[in-house]
Design an enzyme around this catalytic site. Structure first.
Site, short mmCIF file in Angstrom:
data_model
loop_
_atom_site.label_atom_id
_atom_site.label_comp_id
_atom_site.label_asym_id
_atom_site.label_seq_id
_atom_site.Cartn_x
_atom_site.Cartn_y
_atom_site.Cartn_z
N GLU A 12 32.10 46.74 32.83
CA GLU A 12 33.72 46.99 33.57
C GLU A 12 34.46 47.83 33.16
O GLU A 12 35.03 48.17 31.82
CB GLU A 12 34.61 45.49 32.74
CG GLU A 12 33.89 44.39 33.38
CD GLU A 12 35.12 43.14 32.50
OE1 GLU A 12 34.81 41.65 33.70
OE2 GLU A 12 35.39 43.04 31.31
N GLU A 24 28.55 38.66 35.99
CA GLU A 24 29.98 38.05 35.34
C GLU A 24 30.52 36.89 36.22
O GLU A 24 30.50 37.21 37.14
CB GLU A 24 30.69 38.41 34.86
CG GLU A 24 29.91 38.99 32.98
CD GLU A 24 31.12 39.75 32.74
OE1 GLU A 24 32.17 38.94 32.00
OE2 GLU A 24 30.83 40.56 31.31
C1 BGP Z 1 35.68 39.87 30.94
C2 BGP Z 1 34.47 40.44 30.35
C3 BGP Z 1 34.02 39.90 29.59
C4 BGP Z 1 34.06 38.14 29.18
C5 BGP Z 1 35.35 38.10 30.59
C6 BGP Z 1 35.73 36.49 30.90
O1 BGP Z 1 36.59 41.13 31.42
O2 BGP Z 1 33.72 41.87 30.71
O3 BGP Z 1 33.18 39.97 28.03
O4 BGP Z 1 34.86 37.97 27.54
O5 BGP Z 1 35.55 38.61 30.86
O6 BGP Z 1 37.20 36.76 29.67
P1 BGP Z 1 37.54 36.49 28.68
O7 BGP Z 1 36.51 36.06 27.95
O8 BGP Z 1 39.13 36.40 27.96
O9 BGP Z 1 38.38 34.66 29.00
#
Ligand code: BGP
Length: 476
Positions: free
Chosen positions: A181, A374
Site C-alpha cells: 500500500e 487483500e
Molecule cells: C490494509 C493493510 C493491512 C490490513 C488491512 C486491514 O491497509 O495493508 O495491513 O491491516 O488494511 O485493515 P485493519 O487491520 O485496519 O482492519
C-alpha cells in the site's frame, strides 16, 4: 466462452509480519516501526507521524510485539493453510529481522533462516510464497537516524536488504511486492513509511520527497530482482477502491477522478515509468520541488513492475461541495456514506460490485496482470460453548466479492493472477491495534489487551473457503 477461473489461479490468503509474526526480540531481530506503535488513544497520533513514540508513557502496550506469535507457530500455521488447500501465501518479511538496524554489512543469519524454514515448509506443501518486502515495517534505527525515506541512505539500505533476500530465496520465491500500500505514505506517514513530520517541516513536501525515494528504490529493486533471477515477478501494491462521485454533477465527477489520481500517482510511476502529467502540475501548484539525482527518471522509466497488486475493502464516495454529516470510516481513507451500501461493524462500506469496478479500472489503466492481495471483513466473532464459530457474515462478504471478481475475470476478461483474502488467520488490526477486529478463517485466542492462549481453531468459513479452493471458485 469460458466462465471459470484459470486452472493455475492462485487462491490463498494474506498476512504481514508486523501484524502476525511477533517474536519482536527473538533471533537477533532489531526494533522495527510496528514495535513502537501502541494500542489505544496514542495509536493514531504515532501512526500519522504527529507524535514521537519516544514520548509515549512507559506502560504503553504494543500489540505487534507478540501479535499471534506466528514466529513460534509457523509449522502449525502452514499446516492450516495446507488443509484449506492454499495455492499461495502472501506474507511479508520483517526488514529488521534480517538487518536489525538496516546498516549492518551482512544480514542476520537467524532472520534469514526463519524465512527459509517458512518458505521450505510452504513449498513442501505446494504453496507458492508471495512476498511483500516491506509492509509497514522497517528498522527503527533508520527512522531515528536518517528520518526514514526522507533520506537517500535508506534507498541503499533497502536495496541491500532486497539483494540479501533475492539471493537467498532465488528459485524458491517468484512473486514479490516492493512496498505494501505505497499510497499509505500520504495518509499514515509513520506507519506507511516511518516518516515523522517534524516542527516547521512542509508536510506535503516531505511526503512527496519520501515517495520519490521509495519509487526509485522500488524501480531499482525491480532491476535487481530481474538480474538475480529472470523468473522473478515484481509487483507494486496499492490501497485501492474506486472513488464514486456523490452526484452526477460534473464537479463531483471531476473530484472523484482527482481523488483516484492521488492514489494512482504512485503506481502510475511504478507501472508506466514516469511521473504523470497531473502529478507534475500538482507539485508545481503546491510549490513542491522534488530533489532528484541525475538518472532517477531513467531508472523509473526502465524498471517498471510486472504486475499490479492491490488491497480492496470498499469503494469510496466524494463530493466537490461539503456534505454535512455524511462521512464514514474506511481503511484510513475518508469517504462519504453511500446510501446504497451496508457497512461493517467498523463503519467500512461493503461494496462487492465496487471490486469489479476497481479491477476493471486498474486493468484498463495498466494492461498488466493484476493480483488482489487483500480483501475481507473485519468483524467480531463469538465462540460458542462447544468451541465452534459460525461466521456466516464473513462467508457472505467473501462470497459476494468472489462472485464479482469472477465476473471481472470471466465476463470482462481481466487478467487476474490470484486472490489472497486479508488475515486468513486472525491478527492485529493495522488501523486500531485490536485483536477483536477479526478477518480470519482461523480464530486465534487472544484479546485486545494481549490475554489468551494463542490457540488456533477453525471457523465455519475455514471449511467454506476450503471448498471454494477445491472447486476453483465454482462452489461458493
Ligand atoms: C490494509 C493493510 C493491512 C490490513 C488491512 C486491514 O491497509 O495493508 O495491513 O491491516 O488494511 O485493515 P485493519 O487491520 O485496519 O482492519
Amino acid at each position: 466462452m469460458t466462465l471459470k477461473f484459470p486452472d493455475n489461479f492462485l487462491w490463498g490468503g494474506a498476512t504481514a509480519a508486523n501484524q502476525c509474526e511477533g517474536g519482536w526480540d527473538q533471533g537477533g531481530k532489531g526494533l522495527s516501526v510496528v514495535d513502537v506503535v501502541p494500542w489505544g488513544e496514542n495509536r493514531r497520533p504515532v501512526m500519522s507521524g504527529k507524535m514521537d513514540y519516544r514520548s509515549l508513557p512507559a506502560d504503553s502496550y504494543y500489540p505487534g510485539r507478540v501479535a499471534i506469535d506466528m514466529y513460534g507457530h509457523m509449522k502449525e500455521d502452514v499446516a492450516l493453510m495446507a488443509e484449506m488447500g492454499f495455492k499461495c501465501y502472501r506474507f511479508s518479511m520483517s526488514w529488521a529481522r534480517i538487518f536489525p538496524t538496516g546498516m549492518e554489512a551482512v544480514p542476520n543469519e537467524a532472520g534469514l533462516r526463519f524465512y527459509e524454514e517458512l518458505i521450505d515448509e510452504l513449498i513442501r506443501n505446494h504453496i507458492e510464497p508471495v512476498v511483500t518486502i516491506c509492509h509497514f515495517d522497517m528498522p527503527i534505527y533508520l527512522v531515528d537516524t536518517y528520518g526514514s525515506w526522507k533520506s537517500r541512505t535508506v534507498i541503499d539500505a533497502y536495496l541491500k536488504y532486497c539483494q540479501a533476500i533475492f539471493e537467498r530465496f532465488k528459485g524458491k520465491v517468484h512473486y514479490w511486492m516492493t512496498f505494501n500500500e505505497i499510497n499509505m505514505l500520504m495518509h499514515l506517514p509513520f506507519m506507511g513509511a516511518g516518516i515523522r513530520i517534524e516542527a516547521g517541516e512542509n508536510k506535503e513536501q516531505v511526503k512527496y520527497q519520501a515517495a520519490h525515494h521509495e519509487l526509485v528504490a522500488s524501480a531499482l529493486a525491480t532491476k535487481l530482482a530481474h538480474e538475480i533471477d529472470p523468473e522473478n515477478k515484481i509487483g507494486c501494491m496499492l490501497a485501492a477502491g474506486q472513488f464514486y462521485p456523490y452526484t452526477c454533477d460534473p464537479d463531483d465527477v471531476l473530484q472523484a477522478m482527482q481523488k483516484d489520481r492521488e492514489n494512482y500517482f504512485f503506481i502510475d510511476v511504478q507501472s508506466r515509468g514516469e511521473y504523470p502529467c497531473y502529478a507534475k502540475k500538482y507539485l508545481e501548484r503546491q510549490g513542491i520541488k522534488i530533489e532528484m539525482e541525475p538518472g532517477d527518471l531513467d531508472i523509473l522509466k526502465t524498471y517498471t513492475v510486472d504486475y499490479v497488486a492491490f488491497s480492496y475493502y470498499a469503494s469510496r464516495l466524494t463530493s466537490a461541495k461539503p456534505v454535512d454529516g455524511a462521512e464514514t470510516a474506511g481503511n484510513v481513507f475518508k469517504s462519504l456514506k453511500n446510501p446504497y451500501l451496508k457497512v461493517s461493524e467498523w463503519g467500512w462500506q461493503i461494496d462487492p460490485v465496487g471490486l469489479r469496478i476497481t479491477m476493471n479500472a486498474i486493468y484498463d489503466r495498466y494492461q498488466k496482470p493484476i493480483f488482489i492481495v487483500e480483501n475481507g471483513l473485519g468483524a467480531k466473532d463469538t465462540v460458542q460453548p462447544d468451541g465452534t464459530i459460525e461466521d456466516d457474515y464473513r462467508i457472505e462478504y467473501l462470497r459476494a466479492h468472489i462472485q464479482e471478481m469472477k465476473k471481472a475475470v470471466c465476463e470482462d476478461g481481466v487478467d487476474l493472477i490470484g486472490y489472497t483474502p486479508w488475515g486468513w488467520i486472525d491478527l492485529v488490526s493495522a488501523s486500531t491495534g485490536e485483536m477483536s477486529k477479526r478477518y480470519g478463517f482461523v480464530y486465534v485466542d487472544r484479546d485486545d489487551a494481549g490475554n489468551g492462549t494463542l490457540a488456533r481453531s477453525r471457523k465455519k468459513s475455514f471449511y467454506w473457503y476450503k471448498k471454494v479452493i477445491e472447486s476453483n471458485g465454482e462452489t461458493l
